[in-house]
Design a protein around this motif. Structure first.
Motif, PDB file in Angstrom:
ATOM      1  N   THR A   1       0.870  -1.215   0.003  1.00  0.00           N
ATOM      2  CA  THR A   1       0.004  -0.183  -0.126  1.00  0.00           C
ATOM      3  C   THR A   1       0.738   1.277  -0.119  1.00  0.00           C
ATOM      4  O   THR A   1       2.010   1.272   0.284  1.00  0.00           O
ATOM      5  CB  THR A   1      -0.985   0.320   1.041  1.00  0.00           C
ATOM      6  OG1 THR A   1      -0.313   0.330   2.312  1.00  0.00           O
ATOM      7  CG2 THR A   1      -1.765  -1.185   1.449  1.00  0.00           C
TER       8      THR A   1
ATOM      9  N   PRO B   1       0.124   5.478   0.738  1.00  0.00           N
ATOM     10  CA  PRO B   1      -0.842   6.679   1.087  1.00  0.00           C
ATOM     11  C   PRO B   1      -1.361   7.545   0.058  1.00  0.00           C
ATOM     12  O   PRO B   1      -0.480   7.805  -1.033  1.00  0.00           O
ATOM     13  CB  PRO B   1      -0.144   7.749   2.068  1.00  0.00           C
ATOM     14  CG  PRO B   1       1.103   6.938   2.587  1.00  0.00           C
ATOM     15  CD  PRO B   1       1.363   5.841   1.338  1.00  0.00           C
TER      16      PRO B   1
ATOM     17  N   GLU C   1      -4.271   3.926  -0.107  1.00  0.00           N
ATOM     18  CA  GLU C   1      -4.790   3.899   0.921  1.00  0.00           C
ATOM     19  C   GLU C   1      -5.055   5.446   1.765  1.00  0.00           C
ATOM     20  O   GLU C   1      -4.364   5.998   1.499  1.00  0.00           O
ATOM     21  CB  GLU C   1      -4.605   2.953   1.925  1.00  0.00           C
ATOM     22  CG  GLU C   1      -2.994   3.339   2.759  1.00  0.00           C
ATOM     23  CD  GLU C   1      -2.817   2.095   3.860  1.00  0.00           C
ATOM     24  OE1 GLU C   1      -3.640   1.574   4.452  1.00  0.00           O
ATOM     25  OE2 GLU C   1      -1.591   1.973   3.971  1.00  0.00           O
ATOM     26  N   ASP C   2      -6.301   5.519   2.503  1.00  0.00           N
ATOM     27  CA  ASP C   2      -6.671   6.688   3.159  1.00  0.00           C
ATOM     28  C   ASP C   2      -7.363   6.296   4.271  1.00  0.00           C
ATOM     29  O   ASP C   2      -8.373   5.795   4.279  1.00  0.00           O
ATOM     30  CB  ASP C   2      -7.510   7.620   2.175  1.00  0.00           C
ATOM     31  CG  ASP C   2      -7.715   8.932   2.718  1.00  0.00           C
ATOM     32  OD1 ASP C   2      -7.108   9.493   3.543  1.00  0.00           O
ATOM     33  OD2 ASP C   2      -8.854   9.363   2.340  1.00  0.00           O
ATOM     34  N   SER C   3      -7.001   7.085   5.571  1.00  0.00           N
ATOM     35  CA  SER C   3      -7.627   6.791   6.656  1.00  0.00           C
ATOM     36  C   SER C   3      -7.812   5.265   7.112  1.00  0.00           C
ATOM     37  O   SER C   3      -8.970   4.819   7.427  1.00  0.00           O
ATOM     38  CB  SER C   3      -8.838   7.579   6.963  1.00  0.00           C
ATOM     39  OG  SER C   3      -8.567   8.936   6.611  1.00  0.00           O
ATOM     40  N   GLY C   4      -6.840   4.544   6.631  1.00  0.00           N
ATOM     41  CA  GLY C   4      -6.864   2.933   6.988  1.00  0.00           C
ATOM     42  C   GLY C   4      -7.685   2.203   6.022  1.00  0.00           C
ATOM     43  O   GLY C   4      -8.054   0.936   6.025  1.00  0.00           O
ATOM     44  N   GLY C   5      -8.348   2.927   4.953  1.00  0.00           N
ATOM     45  CA  GLY C   5      -9.228   2.124   4.026  1.00  0.00           C
ATOM     46  C   GLY C   5      -8.512   2.161   2.543  1.00  0.00           C
ATOM     47  O   GLY C   5      -7.601   3.134   2.350  1.00  0.00           O
TER      48      GLY C   5
ATOM     49  N   LYS D   1     -13.620  -8.124   1.546  1.00  0.00           N
ATOM     50  CA  LYS D   1     -12.334  -7.513   2.119  1.00  0.00           C
ATOM     51  C   LYS D   1     -11.374  -7.886   1.378  1.00  0.00           C
ATOM     52  O   LYS D   1     -11.074  -9.001   0.736  1.00  0.00           O
ATOM     53  CB  LYS D   1     -12.199  -8.089   3.617  1.00  0.00           C
ATOM     54  CG  LYS D   1     -10.584  -7.514   4.064  1.00  0.00           C
ATOM     55  CD  LYS D   1     -10.386  -7.987   5.495  1.00  0.00           C
ATOM     56  CE  LYS D   1      -9.386  -7.416   5.865  1.00  0.00           C
ATOM     57  NZ  LYS D   1      -8.520  -8.452   6.879  1.00  0.00           N
TER      58      LYS D   1
END
Length: 129
Positions: free
Chosen positions: A15, A17, A40-44, A109
């Motif tokens: 991943t 950011p 990813e952004d804010s854990g998603g 997921k």
């Protein structure tokens, strides 16, 4: 003999950011020897960026790889395939969408990524899709 995507996919989800630069993405891909990473952004997970994206949407358009952020050229939404689908479905979906990487999901997921190279290796070893 059909083999599940679970055996072919890469379970290590690389991943980056969304606010990382294209240069950082390219460097990561080189270091870990993959052709795409999940954004990813804010854990998603919010997108995917591939070598093709870097070339076609970044470099070829004259964007500065040290300044432009991944989020500006990432592909979103992420195209996925369920882990229980056959290799032929993955191949068909990649062909239909014109992509070389799919996120593999289990129960909705993301649990891995499969590439065209993974499918070619499968075909070489097992003989058919």
């Amino acid at each position: 003999m059909k083999r599940p995507l679970a055996i072919m996919m890469n379970r290590t989800i690389r991943t980056i950011p969304k606010d990382a630069t294209l240069l950082e993405a390219a460097t990561l891909m080189r270091e870990v020897r993959v052709g795409a990473v999940i954004v990813e952004d804010s854990g998603g997970f919010v997108g995917i960026i591939s070598e093709t994206d870097l070339v076609r949407k970044g470099i070829a358009e004259g964007r500065n790889p040290g300044m432009v952020k991944v989020q500006s050229i990432m592909s979103s939404p992420i195209i996925t395939i369920d882990i229980d689908r056959p290799a032929s479905d993955a191949s068909d979906l990649m062909s239909e969408k014109g992509i070389r990487h799919l996120a593999v999901t289990d129960g909705g997921k993301i649990v891995g990524v499969i590439s065209v190279r993974d499918l070619l290796r499968y075909y070489k070893n097992w003989g058919s899709f």
